[in-house]
Design a protein around this motif. Sequence first.
Motif, short mmCIF file in Angstrom:
data_model
loop_
_atom_site.label_atom_id
_atom_site.label_comp_id
_atom_site.label_asym_id
_atom_site.label_seq_id
_atom_site.Cartn_x
_atom_site.Cartn_y
_atom_site.Cartn_z
N ARG A 161 41.26 5.43 15.68
CA ARG A 161 40.16 5.28 14.72
C ARG A 161 40.33 4.05 13.85
O ARG A 161 39.36 3.36 13.53
CB ARG A 161 40.08 6.54 13.83
N SER A 181 31.09 5.80 12.18
CA SER A 181 31.54 4.91 13.25
C SER A 181 31.52 5.58 14.62
O SER A 181 31.46 4.90 15.64
CB SER A 181 32.96 4.42 12.96
N THR A 182 31.53 6.93 14.67
CA THR A 182 31.53 7.62 15.96
C THR A 182 30.10 7.91 16.42
O THR A 182 29.91 8.52 17.46
CB THR A 182 32.31 8.94 15.88
#
Length: 149
Positions: free
Chosen positions: A139, A146-147
């Motif tokens: 990560r 961000s995912t």
Amino acid sequence: MQLAPITLEIKRLDHAAGLPLPAYASAGAAGMDVVAAEALTLAPGARAAVATGFAVAIPEGYEVQVRPRSGLALKHGVTCLNTPGTIDSDYRGEVKVILANLGDEPFEIARGDRIAQLVPAPVQRALLQEVVTLDETVRGAGGFGSTGR
Ligand SMILES: O=c1ccn([C@H]2C[C@H](O)[C@@H](COP(=O)(O)OP(=O)(O)OP(=O)(O)O)O2)c(=O)[nH]1
Ligand SMILES: [Mg+2]
């Protein structure tokens, strides 16, 4: 499985005369409903620290969280602004509920209305270890969506 209840010492302040102690509304309720010790009207967009008329002594190693009631949130847009509010174990002042009216109508609170719920919780404290570099992860610094959605 049910955890054994902890004991909270609670002191009634003068302006809480006649008010009920915070209480569980059902056999399995997680929070004790706490009532307002004062009447007030919250205008749309306004916030206020609402008196409960009680002070507590929480056992060391615990906190009490002040959480909103979902009915007030859903029906009126009234919530605890700082949810969950934190009552520190060494706080001896009056417990107050910081209510905010996110709805579009003025919200009237009568003395004795249930405005929030109190949930005791164990507190884990941390020791900080300052370092120069942190370990690497997949990560990394990605966050805040961000995912993807
Ligand atoms: O919803 C809340 C939140 C806090 N408090 C009281 C009890 C708590 O122990 C104290 C401090 O709360 P907090 O640490 O959240 O506020 P702060 O802004 O950091 O104040 P302080 O500098 O006094 O710690 O205020 C309440 O009565 N109701
Ligand atoms: Mg603080």
